[in-house]
Each structure stands twice: as structure tokens, then as C-alpha cells.
Design a protein around this motif. Structure first.
Motif, PDB file in Angstrom:
ATOM      1  N   ALA A  71     -38.825 -13.942   4.555  1.00 32.38           N
ATOM      2  CA  ALA A  71     -38.873 -12.609   3.960  1.00 32.38           C
ATOM      3  C   ALA A  71     -39.885 -11.720   4.683  1.00 32.38           C
ATOM      4  O   ALA A  71     -39.610 -10.539   4.925  1.00 32.38           O
ATOM      5  N   ALA A  72     -41.035 -12.278   5.028  1.00 29.33           N
ATOM      6  CA  ALA A  72     -42.069 -11.491   5.721  1.00 29.33           C
ATOM      7  C   ALA A  72     -41.567 -11.005   7.078  1.00 29.33           C
ATOM      8  O   ALA A  72     -41.741  -9.830   7.431  1.00 29.33           O
ATOM      9  N   ARG A  73     -40.941 -11.898   7.840  1.00 28.83           N
ATOM     10  CA  ARG A  73     -40.410 -11.500   9.158  1.00 28.83           C
ATOM     11  C   ARG A  73     -39.330 -10.430   9.010  1.00 28.83           C
ATOM     12  O   ARG A  73     -39.346  -9.416   9.703  1.00 28.83           O
ATOM     13  N   ARG A  74     -38.404 -10.677   8.110  1.00 31.60           N
ATOM     14  CA  ARG A  74     -37.301  -9.732   7.940  1.00 31.60           C
ATOM     15  C   ARG A  74     -37.788  -8.393   7.393  1.00 31.60           C
ATOM     16  O   ARG A  74     -37.362  -7.332   7.858  1.00 31.60           O
ATOM     17  N   PHE A  75     -38.671  -8.443   6.402  1.00 33.82           N
ATOM     18  CA  PHE A  75     -39.148  -7.191   5.835  1.00 33.82           C
ATOM     19  C   PHE A  75     -40.004  -6.433   6.845  1.00 33.82           C
ATOM     20  O   PHE A  75     -39.990  -5.192   6.861  1.00 33.82           O
ATOM     21  N   PHE A  76     -40.714  -7.142   7.704  1.00 37.65           N
ATOM     22  CA  PHE A  76     -41.473  -6.465   8.755  1.00 37.65           C
ATOM     23  C   PHE A  76     -40.509  -5.695   9.666  1.00 37.65           C
ATOM     24  O   PHE A  76     -40.786  -4.559  10.049  1.00 37.65           O
ATOM     25  N   LEU A  77     -39.369  -6.306   9.995  1.00 37.57           N
ATOM     26  CA  LEU A  77     -38.380  -5.617  10.829  1.00 37.57           C
ATOM     27  C   LEU A  77     -37.812  -4.385  10.110  1.00 37.57           C
ATOM     28  O   LEU A  77     -37.652  -3.326  10.720  1.00 37.57           O
ATOM     29  N   VAL A  78     -37.517  -4.536   8.820  1.00 43.43           N
ATOM     30  CA  VAL A  78     -37.036  -3.404   8.027  1.00 43.43           C
ATOM     31  C   VAL A  78     -38.094  -2.304   8.003  1.00 43.43           C
ATOM     32  O   VAL A  78     -37.802  -1.123   8.232  1.00 43.43           O
ATOM     33  N   SER A  79     -39.318  -2.693   7.740  1.00 37.39           N
ATOM     34  CA  SER A  79     -40.411  -1.734   7.665  1.00 37.39           C
ATOM     35  C   SER A  79     -40.660  -1.075   9.026  1.00 37.39           C
ATOM     36  O   SER A  79     -40.900   0.130   9.105  1.00 37.39           O
ATOM     37  N   ILE A 108     -41.283  12.646   4.465  1.00 37.81           N
ATOM     38  CA  ILE A 108     -40.701  11.589   5.291  1.00 37.81           C
ATOM     39  C   ILE A 108     -40.781  10.238   4.579  1.00 37.81           C
ATOM     40  O   ILE A 108     -39.826   9.455   4.600  1.00 37.81           O
ATOM     41  N   LEU A 109     -41.890   9.947   3.930  1.00 37.95           N
ATOM     42  CA  LEU A 109     -42.036   8.667   3.227  1.00 37.95           C
ATOM     43  C   LEU A 109     -40.986   8.512   2.130  1.00 37.95           C
ATOM     44  O   LEU A 109     -40.421   7.431   1.949  1.00 37.95           O
ATOM     45  N   VAL A 110     -40.704   9.569   1.421  1.00 34.07           N
ATOM     46  CA  VAL A 110     -39.683   9.519   0.369  1.00 34.07           C
ATOM     47  C   VAL A 110     -38.296   9.315   0.990  1.00 34.07           C
ATOM     48  O   VAL A 110     -37.485   8.531   0.484  1.00 34.07           O
ATOM     49  N   ALA A 111     -38.029   9.973   2.108  1.00 34.09           N
ATOM     50  CA  ALA A 111     -36.718   9.885   2.745  1.00 34.09           C
ATOM     51  C   ALA A 111     -36.400   8.471   3.254  1.00 34.09           C
ATOM     52  O   ALA A 111     -35.246   8.044   3.225  1.00 34.09           O
ATOM     53  N   ILE A 112     -37.399   7.722   3.670  1.00 29.79           N
ATOM     54  CA  ILE A 112     -37.200   6.379   4.226  1.00 29.79           C
ATOM     55  C   ILE A 112     -36.971   5.343   3.117  1.00 29.79           C
ATOM     56  O   ILE A 112     -36.417   4.267   3.348  1.00 29.79           O
ATOM     57  N   ALA A 113     -37.332   5.641   1.908  1.00 28.66           N
ATOM     58  CA  ALA A 113     -37.296   4.665   0.808  1.00 28.66           C
ATOM     59  C   ALA A 113     -35.908   4.090   0.531  1.00 28.66           C
ATOM     60  O   ALA A 113     -35.773   2.887   0.304  1.00 28.66           O
ATOM     61  N   ALA A 114     -34.880   4.883   0.555  1.00 23.76           N
ATOM     62  CA  ALA A 114     -33.529   4.386   0.245  1.00 23.76           C
ATOM     63  C   ALA A 114     -33.088   3.326   1.250  1.00 23.76           C
ATOM     64  O   ALA A 114     -32.540   2.284   0.868  1.00 23.76           O
ATOM     65  N   MET A 115     -33.325   3.573   2.519  1.00 26.51           N
ATOM     66  CA  MET A 115     -32.970   2.596   3.545  1.00 26.51           C
ATOM     67  C   MET A 115     -33.724   1.286   3.322  1.00 26.51           C
ATOM     68  O   MET A 115     -33.152   0.200   3.427  1.00 26.51           O
ATOM     69  N   THR A 116     -34.981   1.385   2.968  1.00 25.53           N
ATOM     70  CA  THR A 116     -35.796   0.200   2.745  1.00 25.53           C
ATOM     71  C   THR A 116     -35.271  -0.625   1.567  1.00 25.53           C
ATOM     72  O   THR A 116     -35.212  -1.855   1.639  1.00 25.53           O
ATOM     73  N   PHE A 117     -34.862   0.034   0.495  1.00 30.95           N
ATOM     74  CA  PHE A 117     -34.319  -0.683  -0.659  1.00 30.95           C
ATOM     75  C   PHE A 117     -33.048  -1.439  -0.282  1.00 30.95           C
ATOM     76  O   PHE A 117     -32.892  -2.620  -0.584  1.00 30.95           O
ATOM     77  N   ILE A 118     -32.133  -0.770   0.370  1.00 31.80           N
ATOM     78  CA  ILE A 118     -30.854  -1.387   0.717  1.00 31.80           C
ATOM     79  C   ILE A 118     -31.055  -2.580   1.656  1.00 31.80           C
ATOM     80  O   ILE A 118     -30.535  -3.671   1.412  1.00 31.80           O
ATOM     81  N   LEU A 119     -31.817  -2.400   2.718  1.00 31.92           N
ATOM     82  CA  LEU A 119     -32.043  -3.496   3.657  1.00 31.92           C
ATOM     83  C   LEU A 119     -32.884  -4.609   3.039  1.00 31.92           C
ATOM     84  O   LEU A 119     -32.671  -5.789   3.333  1.00 31.92           O
ATOM     85  N   GLY A 120     -33.827  -4.251   2.185  1.00 39.79           N
ATOM     86  CA  GLY A 120     -34.628  -5.262   1.501  1.00 39.79           C
ATOM     87  C   GLY A 120     -33.781  -6.111   0.570  1.00 39.79           C
ATOM     88  O   GLY A 120     -33.855  -7.345   0.570  1.00 39.79           O
ATOM     89  N   ARG A 121     -32.965  -5.458  -0.207  1.00 41.26           N
ATOM     90  CA  ARG A 121     -32.154  -6.164  -1.205  1.00 41.26           C
ATOM     91  C   ARG A 121     -31.086  -7.048  -0.566  1.00 41.26           C
ATOM     92  O   ARG A 121     -30.864  -8.175  -0.984  1.00 41.26           O
ATOM     93  N   PHE A 122     -30.400  -6.526   0.426  1.00 38.52           N
ATOM     94  CA  PHE A 122     -29.249  -7.240   0.963  1.00 38.52           C
ATOM     95  C   PHE A 122     -29.539  -8.077   2.208  1.00 38.52           C
ATOM     96  O   PHE A 122     -28.660  -8.795   2.679  1.00 38.52           O
ATOM     97  N   TRP A 123     -30.771  -8.013   2.729  1.00 42.19           N
ATOM     98  CA  TRP A 123     -31.063  -8.814   3.918  1.00 42.19           C
ATOM     99  C   TRP A 123     -32.459  -9.429   3.888  1.00 42.19           C
ATOM    100  O   TRP A 123     -32.607 -10.648   3.898  1.00 42.19           O
ATOM    101  N   ALA A 124     -33.502  -8.626   3.842  1.00 39.55           N
ATOM    102  CA  ALA A 124     -34.866  -9.125   4.032  1.00 39.55           C
ATOM    103  C   ALA A 124     -35.276 -10.156   2.995  1.00 39.55           C
ATOM    104  O   ALA A 124     -35.892 -11.177   3.328  1.00 39.55           O
ATOM    105  N   PHE A 125     -34.970  -9.927   1.732  1.00 40.56           N
ATOM    106  CA  PHE A 125     -35.395 -10.819   0.667  1.00 40.56           C
ATOM    107  C   PHE A 125     -34.259 -11.703   0.147  1.00 40.56           C
ATOM    108  O   PHE A 125     -34.378 -12.312  -0.895  1.00 40.56           O
TER     109      PHE A 125
END
Length: 132
Positions: A71-79, A108-125
Motif C-alpha cells: 500500500a505504501a509503495r502504490r500510494f506513493f506512486l498515486v501521490s 489545486i489541492l482540492v482538484a487533485i483529491a478525486a483522482m487520489t480517491f479513485i486510485l487509492g480505492r481501486f489500486w493502492a489500498f
């Protein structure tokens, strides 16, 4: 649906904490140490990554049972992907608009949040049992 809404609420809570951390670090570095905003943004992201990963691993996506190092490796890539978009957008907007650096960063921080949720939920974690 109820679980997804609960997960989304956790994501928003953790994400707001991480975004606030990121923003506060950048503003503090620019204001107090006169570090250029683009460089301060890198440091802000690194500090906020720790807040974000910890919160998402322990709260938002804990039920997905991903091994911590995976999860740490994948979430780092997402982040890092989100940060690359963040930094590129930030650089362009800092030079092409007259909007204050702190306001631009917040948008910009708010705009990036949706992408982070989707990639976090379906891949990183995503745990091994969910990958079948």
C-alpha cells in the motif's frame, strides 16, 4: 452504498487534514523562510504524504486489508502522480496569473483529491483478496 459513503467521509476527513498540512507547510516556509513557493510545495507534499498515507491506511481503506508495504509503495506512486500534476499546474498558474500563491495552491489541492480517491480505492489500498 453505506460503506462507500463512510469511506468517502473518511477520505474527505483525512484528505482535508493532509491538504491543510501541505498548505500550512508551504505558507510557513514561504512566509518565514522566504523559500520560493514551488520548492516549498515539494516539502509540503512530502510532509503531507505521511499524514495522508497514515490516515488512509488506518481509516479510509483499512477494510481493504492491503499489506502495508504494498500500500505504501502504490500510494506513493498515486501521490507522486498527483503531485506531478499539482507542481506542473502550480508552476504554470504562478507565472500566468496574478492569483496569490496560497490561493492557487488551495484550489489545486482540492482538484487533485478525486483522482487520489479513485486510485487509492481501486489500486493502492486494494488487498490480495480483492484482486481476484
Amino acid at each position: 452504498m453505506k460503506n462507500t459513503l463512510k469511506q468517502l467521509a473518511c477520505f474527505i476527513t483525512v484528505g482535508c487534514g493532509a491538504a491543510a498540512t501541505h498548505w500550512l507547510v508551504v505558507v510557513a516556509l514561504v512566509s518565514a523562510l522566504h523559500i520560493p513557493p514551488l520548492f516549498a510545495n515539494i516539502l509540503g507534499w512530502l510532509v503531507a504524504f505521511v499524514v495522508s498515507f497514515t490516515g488512509h491506511y488506518q481509516l479510509t481503506f483499512r477494510h481493504q486489508h492491503a499489506p502495508i508495504w504494498q500500500a505504501a509503495r502504490r500510494f506513493f506512486l498515486v501521490s507522486a502522480l498527483g503531485f506531478a500534476i499539482n507542481e506542473t499546474s502550480y508552476a504554470v498558474l504562478l507565472t500566468t496569473t496574478t492569483i496569490r500563491y496560497d490561493i492557487l495552491l488551495a484550489v489545486i489541492l482540492v482538484a487533485i483529491a478525486a483522482m487520489t480517491f479513485i486510485l487509492g480505492r481501486f489500486w493502492a489500498f486494494r488487498g490480495a483478496a480483492q484482486q481476484r
